[in-house]
Design a protein around this motif. Structure first.
Motif, PDB file in Angstrom:
ATOM      1  N   TYR A 276     -13.010  64.194-111.941  1.00  0.00           N
ATOM      2  CA  TYR A 276     -13.278  62.830-111.477  1.00  0.00           C
ATOM      3  C   TYR A 276     -14.415  62.769-110.465  1.00  0.00           C
ATOM      4  CZ  TYR A 276     -10.567  64.085-107.306  1.00  0.00           C
ATOM      5  OH  TYR A 276     -10.107  64.690-106.171  1.00  0.00           O
ATOM      6  N   LEU A 277     -14.656  63.834-109.714  1.00  0.00           N
ATOM      7  CA  LEU A 277     -15.743  63.805-108.741  1.00  0.00           C
ATOM      8  C   LEU A 277     -17.120  63.880-109.398  1.00  0.00           C
ATOM      9  CD1 LEU A 277     -14.500  66.031-105.780  1.00  0.00           C
ATOM     10  CD2 LEU A 277     -14.583  63.551-105.938  1.00  0.00           C
ATOM     11  N   CYS A 278     -17.158  64.203-110.683  1.00  0.00           N
ATOM     12  CA  CYS A 278     -18.435  64.282-111.371  1.00  0.00           C
ATOM     13  C   CYS A 278     -18.902  62.919-111.874  1.00  0.00           C
ATOM     14  CB  CYS A 278     -18.334  65.247-112.555  1.00  0.00           C
ATOM     15  SG  CYS A 278     -17.803  66.904-112.101  1.00  0.00           S
ATOM     16  N   ARG A 279     -18.051  61.901-111.792  1.00  0.00           N
ATOM     17  CA  ARG A 279     -18.394  60.589-112.333  1.00  0.00           C
ATOM     18  C   ARG A 279     -18.738  59.585-111.235  1.00  0.00           C
ATOM     19  NH1 ARG A 279     -13.835  62.102-115.376  1.00  0.00           N
ATOM     20  NH2 ARG A 279     -12.485  60.808-114.082  1.00  0.00           N
ATOM     21  N   GLY A 280     -19.185  60.059-110.129  1.00  0.00           N
ATOM     22  CA  GLY A 280     -19.546  59.175-109.036  1.00  0.00           C
ATOM     23  C   GLY A 280     -20.632  59.783-108.171  1.00  0.00           C
ATOM     24  N   LYS A 281     -20.797  59.243-107.017  1.00  0.00           N
ATOM     25  CA  LYS A 281     -21.820  59.739-106.106  1.00  0.00           C
ATOM     26  C   LYS A 281     -21.277  59.722-104.681  1.00  0.00           C
ATOM     27  CE  LYS A 281     -23.915  55.170-105.597  1.00  0.00           C
ATOM     28  NZ  LYS A 281     -25.157  54.380-105.717  1.00  0.00           N
ATOM     29  N   TRP A 282     -21.971  60.445-103.805  1.00  0.00           N
ATOM     30  CA  TRP A 282     -21.588  60.556-102.403  1.00  0.00           C
ATOM     31  C   TRP A 282     -22.602  59.802-101.549  1.00  0.00           C
ATOM     32  CZ3 TRP A 282     -17.149  62.864-100.636  1.00  0.00           C
ATOM     33  CH2 TRP A 282     -16.430  63.606-101.567  1.00  0.00           C
ATOM     34  N   GLU A 283     -22.092  59.062-100.576  1.00  0.00           N
ATOM     35  CA  GLU A 283     -22.942  58.304 -99.670  1.00  0.00           C
ATOM     36  C   GLU A 283     -22.617  58.655 -98.229  1.00  0.00           C
ATOM     37  OE1 GLU A 283     -22.207  54.246-100.503  1.00  0.00           O
ATOM     38  OE2 GLU A 283     -23.449  54.199-102.327  1.00  0.00           O
ATOM     39  N   LEU A 284     -23.636  58.633 -97.403  1.00  0.00           N
ATOM     40  CA  LEU A 284     -23.443  58.884 -95.970  1.00  0.00           C
ATOM     41  C   LEU A 284     -22.887  57.614 -95.324  1.00  0.00           C
ATOM     42  CD1 LEU A 284     -23.781  60.704 -93.503  1.00  0.00           C
ATOM     43  CD2 LEU A 284     -26.116  59.838 -93.276  1.00  0.00           C
ATOM     44  N   LEU A 285     -21.650  57.707 -94.817  1.00  0.00           N
ATOM     45  CA  LEU A 285     -20.996  56.536 -94.233  1.00  0.00           C
ATOM     46  C   LEU A 285     -21.365  56.330 -92.770  1.00  0.00           C
ATOM     47  CD1 LEU A 285     -17.419  56.932 -95.760  1.00  0.00           C
ATOM     48  CD2 LEU A 285     -19.343  55.597 -96.637  1.00  0.00           C
ATOM     49  N   ARG A 286     -21.350  57.413 -92.006  1.00  0.00           N
ATOM     50  CA  ARG A 286     -21.670  57.289 -90.593  1.00  0.00           C
ATOM     51  C   ARG A 286     -22.111  58.629 -90.038  1.00  0.00           C
ATOM     52  NH1 ARG A 286     -16.630  55.496 -87.218  1.00  0.00           N
ATOM     53  NH2 ARG A 286     -17.955  56.206 -85.492  1.00  0.00           N
ATOM     54  N   LYS A 287     -22.826  58.533 -88.944  1.00  0.00           N
ATOM     55  CA  LYS A 287     -23.334  59.720 -88.268  1.00  0.00           C
ATOM     56  C   LYS A 287     -22.865  59.651 -86.813  1.00  0.00           C
ATOM     57  CE  LYS A 287     -27.594  60.793 -89.050  1.00  0.00           C
ATOM     58  NZ  LYS A 287     -29.088  60.827 -88.998  1.00  0.00           N
ATOM     59  N   ASP A 288     -22.159  60.702 -86.358  1.00  0.00           N
ATOM     60  CA  ASP A 288     -21.611  60.727 -84.999  1.00  0.00           C
ATOM     61  C   ASP A 288     -22.171  61.921 -84.249  1.00  0.00           C
ATOM     62  OD1 ASP A 288     -19.594  58.502 -85.103  1.00  0.00           O
ATOM     63  OD2 ASP A 288     -18.838  59.730 -86.745  1.00  0.00           O
ATOM     64  N   PHE A 289     -22.441  61.698 -82.969  1.00  0.00           N
ATOM     65  CA  PHE A 289     -22.952  62.756 -82.098  1.00  0.00           C
ATOM     66  C   PHE A 289     -21.842  63.164 -81.138  1.00  0.00           C
ATOM     67  CE2 PHE A 289     -26.543  60.355 -83.561  1.00  0.00           C
ATOM     68  CZ  PHE A 289     -27.477  61.335 -83.877  1.00  0.00           C
ATOM     69  N   LEU A 290     -21.592  64.479 -81.069  1.00  0.00           N
ATOM     70  CA  LEU A 290     -20.461  64.983 -80.291  1.00  0.00           C
ATOM     71  C   LEU A 290     -20.733  64.943 -78.793  1.00  0.00           C
ATOM     72  CD1 LEU A 290     -19.522  67.986 -82.582  1.00  0.00           C
ATOM     73  CD2 LEU A 290     -18.565  65.681 -82.574  1.00  0.00           C
ATOM     74  N   GLY A 291     -21.959  64.842 -78.373  1.00  0.00           N
ATOM     75  CA  GLY A 291     -22.269  64.616 -76.963  1.00  0.00           C
ATOM     76  C   GLY A 291     -22.103  65.807 -76.062  1.00  0.00           C
ATOM     77  N   GLN A 292     -22.256  67.046 -76.590  1.00  0.00           N
ATOM     78  CA  GLN A 292     -22.148  68.234 -75.754  1.00  0.00           C
ATOM     79  C   GLN A 292     -23.472  68.989 -75.646  1.00  0.00           C
ATOM     80  OE1 GLN A 292     -19.404  69.288 -73.977  1.00  0.00           O
ATOM     81  NE2 GLN A 292     -18.517  67.327 -74.559  1.00  0.00           N
ATOM     82  N   ALA A 293     -24.578  68.352 -76.018  1.00  0.00           N
ATOM     83  CA  ALA A 293     -25.880  69.007 -75.935  1.00  0.00           C
ATOM     84  C   ALA A 293     -26.155  69.425 -74.484  1.00  0.00           C
ATOM     85  CB  ALA A 293     -26.972  68.061 -76.431  1.00  0.00           C
ATOM     86  N   PRO A 294     -26.793  70.591 -74.240  1.00  0.00           N
ATOM     87  CA  PRO A 294     -27.413  71.481 -75.227  1.00  0.00           C
ATOM     88  C   PRO A 294     -26.474  72.529 -75.805  1.00  0.00           C
ATOM     89  CG  PRO A 294     -27.899  72.272 -73.043  1.00  0.00           C
ATOM     90  CD  PRO A 294     -27.067  71.031 -72.860  1.00  0.00           C
TER      91      PRO A 294
END
Length: 890
Positions: A276-294
């Motif tokens: 079933y995963l071959c009959r669709g596509k993947w989209e980027l829903l959200r991007k989160d930053f963990l905030g521990q840089a550097p």
């Protein structure tokens, strides 16, 4: 002589990943061995099987039956956990970074360099080639760093150092071509260190995915079902999943429109429910930053049932996040060094953390915010050991300035003393069992209270000294310590802490001190080639001197005080009669202790004189044999009466240590030196630090190791338990515990043609318990001895105890000690012990030397039961008070 490896203390974790099996068993690599910790029973054991080098990756099957280990040399062991034996072995061609069993346990995914390999799990089948390679994915341009299986075992989500993650489909078409080209998840700007499938709770089908990069960025991906019409309406001619075009069966590039290709795939191959995963596509829903840089992300794990993500950072901080909304539940620091592994248990209520640089292993219950397990090993080499008089506790002192006290039965450290400011060099348990002495290079001798866990007395000198040896007399009133720099022995009063005397006369470091077990004579050994006897109490100074031709490294008394042994730099063990002052005999041990060849040696191990001497000695509890160790991979056991070598224990097979190999491969020798010592690692800086940290952890002071920090295998201290049933060795690998295991050996005491198990059963059938017990003791079968003990009626115990010959008392006492620890019939076994002491009191006094280990084992078992009963009674008392008070209020 039937000692077998039992456990490894002093280093609960040194690197690699950890796993939790059956929700309560924490499995972690320790050097080239694997430790298993039962988190419910608070008990840890170490598997007896060893790898050829340090273990870097482990994986456990879903049912907890099988364990897969891979070491630094890419050699794999397939282990049956319940039987603790290796079933199969295989060597991979590339360094393995990840290994995971599929959810159904039938497959194993291996990330070997840039490849992802799918192997069939061997299981219990008897096969000549147990490992079968099913698939190989070579789609990555960098090292694969993370793998995650879908719940149906059909898909893999793999992350790599090429900044991408790919979804791999395992099924093949009938023609052998791929059904599904790997879908790329793009956008990260650093290596992907974590990739996880998320499922819908109702359907248990994959609908989301998470990828975590090393720079602290989390991507959430969503799966969108596709259809043929949607594919036909797609704009443009580029394929919907970026990547290189595939080749058809003839090898020509397939440059068809992505929508048409997708339609053909859907029409021809991917029409089943599993794809079933071959009959669709993947989209980027959200991007989160963990905030521990550097700071960098160094470890992460995901629990599907709770939809919770845990992430560990290089500064020792970890974060717990509720997905998909990215809500931070906890953000805490567990150390100042980076977290190298983190894992959820099956229920998701426990989190296991590992810090390789500190040798720290933690299990945290995040809902109640409490520790389930908190263990930390010694950072550097263990220098000294001391058993408590009842053999229940073991104290260790190391170069990290710490003193740790371990419970031998559970393998857990329950207290750490860190007041010393330099390496701890000597330890001594007082006869009271509640006081421990430690000597250090910081110039102090400290006394520790094991009831209140505090330093209650500190012994110092008028000017700074470095102490390397320590002892106390039988009464515990006099404390003596030998120095490394000024060659003196200092004597203090335990009660007042006052310096009583300073014994001078040695012309070299005083590396060993010991009081005679039978009188108040102090014995010291020094590098000035002498062993001296001192009368401390009468103030006469040195009363006798035993000269040697080489430097004396250590000295030890036999438990009865009638013999002392010392080792010298020429590899000999000298046995002296301290009463007559005569040399009794000498053992030549240079050939026995000779170790392997070091990487930097220019001579063969046979021609080299380095390491061919003993630095530590220890008598057995009955004085019949002596253990000896040194800068070698061997521990030698000698018979004292006949001066013959009984057995050699090889403490490790780990080729990551120096001095294990007898012969070096000339192919590895170059003009610049041995190939193994040339640092040609082209990995990034952090990985290089990881490797150096894993090698250096627990092995000596910084800068003291040759070249790339390869530790040299050696034994620094040996101690035999007062019960005589086990001994410990402070080695480069950690503190190794060896114990007697009688279930693997048949050792009859007095055997003839009539002494058989059938004769024992016949005597029991004829109601002759005394005869049956004697026959079982002669046969020395543990199960039959216990069966005969329980066959005796309580009223007949005195008569049967009187009928036991004295030569079988030792074996019977050992059986009673084991029964007290492991059977519920406490009053019955205690009655046996009492009647045996009454009937054979005189014989026990006459045979005290031979029976001492067995009697101490019995005392240890009774002490443990007494403590358990006391704790139970105390808790019941408080519970009854609470119930009575609550009932009165109602």
């Amino acid at each position: 002589m039937n000692f077998r490896f039992q456990n490894l203390l002093g280093a609960p974790y040194r690197g690699g990943n950890t796993v939790i099996s059956n929700n309560t068993l924490l499995i972690s690599p320790v050097g080239n061995r694997v430790a298993v910790t039962d988190l419910l029973k608070s008990h840890t054991t170490t598997l007896p099987c060893q790898s050829s080098s340090n273990i870097s990756r482990i994986a456990v099957s879903p049912d907890g039956t099988f364990l897969l280990t891979v070491d630094d040399r890419n050699r794999c062991h397939f282990i049956n956990l319940s039987r603790r034996v290796v079933l199969h072995r295989i060597s991979f061609k590339h360094p393995v970074s990840v290994a995971k069993f599929s959810p159904d346990g039938s497959l194993i995914a291996i990330a070997a360099g840039k490849l992802v390999q799918i192997w069939r799990s061997p299981g219990f089948r008897r096969e000549y080639f147990p490992f079968e390679l099913l698939r190989t994915f070579a789609d990555f341009d960098g090292k694969v760093t993370t793998l995650d299986w879908s719940p149906d075992s059909n898909y893999l989500l793999a992350g790599s150092k090429d900044l991408t993650a790919r979804i791999l489909y395992l099924k093949k078409s009938k023609k052998g071509a791929l059904r599904y080209r790997p879908f790329l998840l793009l956008g990260h700007r650093d290596s992907v260190v974590g990739s996880f499938f998320a499922v819908e709770p109702k359907t248990n089908r994959v609908r989301r995915a998470y990828t975590v990069a090393r720079d602290g960025v989390l991507f959430s991906w969503g799966f969108v079902d596709g259809s043929v019409s949607d594919a036909m309406d797609a704009e443009g001619s580029e394929p919907e999943s970026p990547g290189t075009p595939e080749r058809d069966a003839e090898g020509d590039l397939n440059v068809e429109n992505g929508a048409v290709k997708k339609r053909k795939e859907c029409d021809g191959e991917i029409d089943d429910e599993e794809g079933y995963l071959c009959r669709g596509k993947w989209e980027l829903l959200r991007k989160d930053f963990l905030g521990q840089a550097p700071e960098k992300v160094t470890a992460c794990d995901y629990h599907r049932g709770l939809d919770t993500l845990v992430i560990g950072y290089s500064n020792g901080v970890f974060g717990l996040y509720q997905m998909p909304d990215f809500v931070c539940l906890h953000l805490l620091s567990i150390s100042r060094e980076k977290i190298t592994t983190v894992v959820f248990n099956e229920l998701g209520n426990w989190l296991a953390f590992g810090c390789a640089k500190l040798g720290q292993l933690l299990v945290w219950e995040w809902r109640s915010e409490s520790y389930i397990l908190k263990q930390q090993g010694h950072y550097f080499d263990v220098n000294c050991l001391a058993y408590s008089p009842d053999s229940q506790l073991l104290a260790t002192g190391a170069d990290d300035n710490k003193v740790k006290v371990w419970t031998v039965s559970s393998g857990f450290c329950f207290v750490t003393f860190s007041e010393h400011t330099n390496a701890v060099t000597a330890l001594h348990f007082m006869a009271s069992n509640n006081c421990l002495l430690s000597a250090s290079l910081d110039g102090t001798v400290r006394a520790w209270d094991l009831l209140r866990y505090r330093n209650f007395r500190t012994f110092t000198t008028p000017s700074s000294r470095q102490f390397v040896s320590l002892t106390a007399d039988q009464s515990g009133e006099v404390i003596c310590a030998g120095t490394k720099d000024y060659f003196e022995i200092f004597v203090w009063s335990m009660r007042t802490g006052r310096l009583l005397d300073v014994l001078s006369g040695h012309e070299g470091p005083v590396h060993a001190l010991m009081f005679s077990p039978t009188n108040n004579i102090l014995t010291s050994s020094s590098w000035d080639k002498t062993v001296r006897l001192w009368d401390v109490f009468d103030g006469k100074g040195a009363v006798e001197t035993f000269p040697h031709t080489h430097e004396v490294l250590t000295v030890v008394y036999r438990p009865d005080g009638r013999q002392l042994a010392c080792s010298t730099l020429d590899g000999q063990i000298h046995f002296w009669d301290p009463i007559e002052g005569l040399l009794m005999y000498t053992i030549e041990g240079a050939r026995d202790i000779a170790g392997g060849r070091l990487m930097t040696d220019r001579r063969t191990s046979a021609n080299s004189s380095s390491g061919k001497f003993f630095t530590t000695l220890c008598y057995s509890a009955d004085g019949s044999y002596i253990l000896a160790g040194g800068v070698s991979r061997y521990i030698c056991m000698y018979d004292v009466a006949d001066q013959v070598l009984l057995r050699r224990f090889q403490i490790t097979l780990n080729l990551s240590l120096d001095g294990v190999l007898d012969f070096l491969n000339s192919k590895n020798m170059t003009e610049a030196g041995p190939l193994d010592l040339i640092d040609d690692d082209n990995s990034d800086i952090e990985d290089g630090v990881d490797k150096q940290t894993r090698v250096n952890l627990g092995f000596g002071l910084p800068g003291s190791l040759p070249n790339r920090g390869r530790p040299i295998i050696q034994t620094k201290c040996l101690r035999i338990a007062p019960t005589g049933r086990s001994f410990v060795a402070a080695t480069t690998e950690g503190v190794l515990v060896y114990s007697v295991d009688e279930s693997f050996i048949f050792d009859p005491t007095d055997l003839d043609i009539n002494v058989t198990p059938e004769a024992v059963e016949e005597a029991l059938g004829e109601n002759q318990p005394s005869r049956a017990l004697v026959l079982s003791l002669r046969l020395n079968e543990d199960s039959l001895i216990k069966k005969c003990i329980f066959a005796v009626m309580p009223g007949d115990i005195p008569a049967v105890a009187r009928s036991i010959p004295s030569r079988y008392l030792k074996r019977l006492i050992e059986a009673l000690a084991d029964l007290i620890e492991n059977c519920p019939h406490l009053e019955f076994v205690l009655r046996w012990s009492q009647e045996l002491c009454k009937a054979h009191g005189n014989s026990i006094q006459q045979m005290s030397r031979n029976l001492l280990p067995s009697l101490k084992s019995l005392q240890k078992a009774i002490t443990i039961i007494h403590q358990d009963l006391a704790d139970t009674c105390s808790s019941n008392e408080y519970m009854l008070r609470y119930l009575c008070s609550s009932g009165a209020k109602e």
